[in-house]
Write a protein that holds these residues in place. Structure first.
Motif: not given
Length: 590
Positions: A182, A386, A391, A395, A420, A423
């Motif tokens: 990420p 998403t 990621r 952000n 997530a 994030t």
């Protein structure tokens, strides 16, 4: 009662499809604590285009109440094998994961794949003949270039834990892969923001926007996203003029951004990344370099051409430098896909055959270019794009558009948040009718408080009691940001649309009650906040342990304290009264 195991071995996985030209092997990398990880290796002596290959296994339907997928919204019920055939996962849509959950919210069988870039088809469906769930993952349904080796991991979690913990652990597992690292999350990504979409649509007014930003800043908002309309005077909500991104409506763009910065807000601009409208100059320049020209809105750029990617990257780079932007809302990424008319054969001026791999390259280059200029730049994506690959480039993830639908906003925030990691997870923009009742309008806001609120109403037209409500909960969110964004988040009862949510850290619990359900409190913390996210005022708490005595303050939705008293949170049932969309703040007595 001992849980009936749903873990499988490599021998339980059947391989079907193009097995004559390719050698497919499954090896067990680890099996520990009801978690199995398998490596899928597919090889051919000579490079060739593979046909579809499926991995299939079955498990008994023991204590399965529903099936969780990343974007099923209200439809988390069990499906039979004669219904929908599969869900699709690729770089810009959904995530390669499915979770079967039990009647008590426990994880029954969660499986995920490490390949989050390429298109996969996957599902888990019940078969009525034997009451078993048939699970599968299918690869290479969209492969147009030869290969001679391919590797992917499959992870299956059958632990007897809350299903949300299984999902969060899968997210951490994805982070261990080099191609799914990420991007960093700047502080501004976790801050309430004001959006222009539902309140202005394309009819943006610079002077009015400046005044709105001043009010938003006073209420606790930290950024604004200038949505569609800044770049064109066309007001048809279409995309005929996208592609050039030369501002027609907000022409003195740098000066405008400077004015907004002076109100205390950061500024991001909206871009529909794939679209190149037929009335743009770019359409003529890139004729023949589109994935499709038959899209209902506009032709779609083909990112397999380096010229296309460079063009798009330079648009965002120039905006960041020339206008001093702080962020971007990059929209419609899921429209980068393979269409029936998309070229299969690579041409001399392409450097990718795969659309998904080209999207990966485009977005990696976008985020690296922007962060090299401004390390704390924010980039927002929305559902369905998403997943774990996204990621890497964004952000901020936002719930898919659901104007005026507080319940859907609550569901989508939870579904994004469980996968997530760190994030930032944002609500869809909050909006309501101008003549709505205060407490009903408050439902729109309180249902978003486990994500980052986004607001999209005209503040100049809002009565003072509405501004009080907005300010109260926005300031509450800002004060509790660390708890909400880093605490352990648990949504309950997915088939009932998450009527209960909680987030907890070392000294505070926030419990949200959004329907008339009994809410359990299972552990003692110094502070307990109970959010009444509904219109009825009675709440029933079930304390599974003796918590002791707390001093409580009850607030209405405008933030006015209406009572203060002591609460004995003994083991058992306790009824409390909290106003519609109000808040009870409890502090443990020493």
């Amino acid at each position: 009662m001992i849980k009936q195991t749903t873990i499988i071995s490599a021998e339980d996985i059947q391989i079907e499809g193009n097995t004559s030209n390719f050698d497919t092997t499954i090896t067990t990398l680890s099996t520990q604590d009801q978690i199995a990880i398998f490596n899928i290796s597919i090889n051919a002596k000579e490079a060739q285009i593979p046909g579809a290959i499926s991995l299939k296994w079955k498990i008994p339907a023991h204590n399965v109440k529903g099936v969780w997928k990343p974007t099923t919204d209200f439809n988390k019920r069990i499906q039979a094998d004669w219904e929908m055939q599969y869900m699709e996962s690729r770089v810009s849509i959904d995530a390669p994961i499915i979770s079967l959950f039990g009647n008590d919210d426990t994880n029954t069988h969660t499986f995920a794949c490490s390949n989050a870039i390429n298109k996969l088809e996957l599902n888990a469906q019940i078969r009525e003949e034997d009451d078993c769930f048939y699970c599968f993952v299918t690869l290479f349904t969209e492969r147009h270039s030869p290969l001679n080796e391919f590797n992917m991991q499959l992870r299956i979690d059958a632990r007897d834990i809350h299903f949300s913990e299984a999902l969060k652990d899968m997210s951490k597992w994805w982070e261990t892969f080099d191609d799914l690292q990420p991007t960093s999350v700047p502080e501004i990504a976790n801050a309430p923001l004001y959006s222009t979409w539902y309140n202005f649509h394309q009819s943006l007014d610079e002077d009015l926007l400046e005044q709105e930003c001043k009010k938003a800043s006073e209420l606790g908002y930290k950024a604004i996203i200038i949505d569609d309309g800044w770049q064109t005077n066309d007001g048809n909500r279409g995309y005929d003029y996208t592609g050039d991104w030369l501002p027609e409506r907000i022409t003195k763009t740098k000066e405008f951004v400077t004015k907004i910065h002076a109100t205390g807000l950061k500024v991001g601009f909206w871009y529909s990344v794939p679209f190149c409208g037929k009335k743009s100059k770019a359409y003529k320049r890139f004729k023949g370099k589109f994935l499709t020209e038959n899209h209902r809105w506009a032709p779609v750029f083909d990112p397999r051409y380096p010229e296309v990617r460079d063009y798009l990257i330079n648009i965002y780079k120039s905006a960041l430098i020339d206008w001093n932007l702080d962020g971007f809302k990059l929209d419609f990424i899921d429209d980068f896909k393979f269409y029936p008319e998309t070229k299969k054969e690579i041409t001399s001026d392409m450097d990718y055959t795969s659309v998904n791999e080209a999207v990966d390259r485009l977005l990696l280059d976008v985020i690296s270019t922007l962060k090299a200029i401004k390390p704390d730049v924010f980039v927002e994506f929305r559902q369905k794009y998403t997943g774990p690959a996204m990621r890497k480039y964004g952000n901020m993830f936002r719930a898919f558009d659901c104007p005026g639908d507080a319940t859907m906003n609550r569901i989508r925030i939870a579904d994004i948040k469980m996968l997530a990691g760190n994030t930032a997870v944002h609500s869809d923009m909050i909006t309501w009718h101008n003549n709505e009742r205060l407490e009903v309008a408050a439902l729109q806001l309180v249902n978003t408080l486990f994500g980052v609120p986004q607001l999209s109403i005209l503040l100049k037209d809002a009565p003072q009691e509405f501004l009080n409500m907005i300010g109260f909960y926005t300031q509450y969110w800002n004060k509790n940001k660390e708890l909400i964004t880093t605490g352990n988040f648990t949504p309950f009862k997915p088939l009932a649309n998450y009527p209960l949510k909680q987030v907890v850290n070392h000294n505070k619990l926030l419990l949200g009650v959004f329907d008339d359900y009994v809410a359990q409190i299972n552990s003692k913390t110094q502070h307990i906040d109970i959010l009444n996210g509904k219109l009825s005022t009675s709440l029933i708490l079930q304390n599974t342990v003796d918590l002791g005595t707390y001093t409580g303050k009850v607030y209405n939705c405008e933030g006015t304290v209406i009572s203060t008293k002591e609460y004995a949170l003994n083991k058992g049932i306790l009824a409390v009264e909290i106003p519609s969309c109000g808040l009870l703040k409890l502090t443990q007595k020493q």
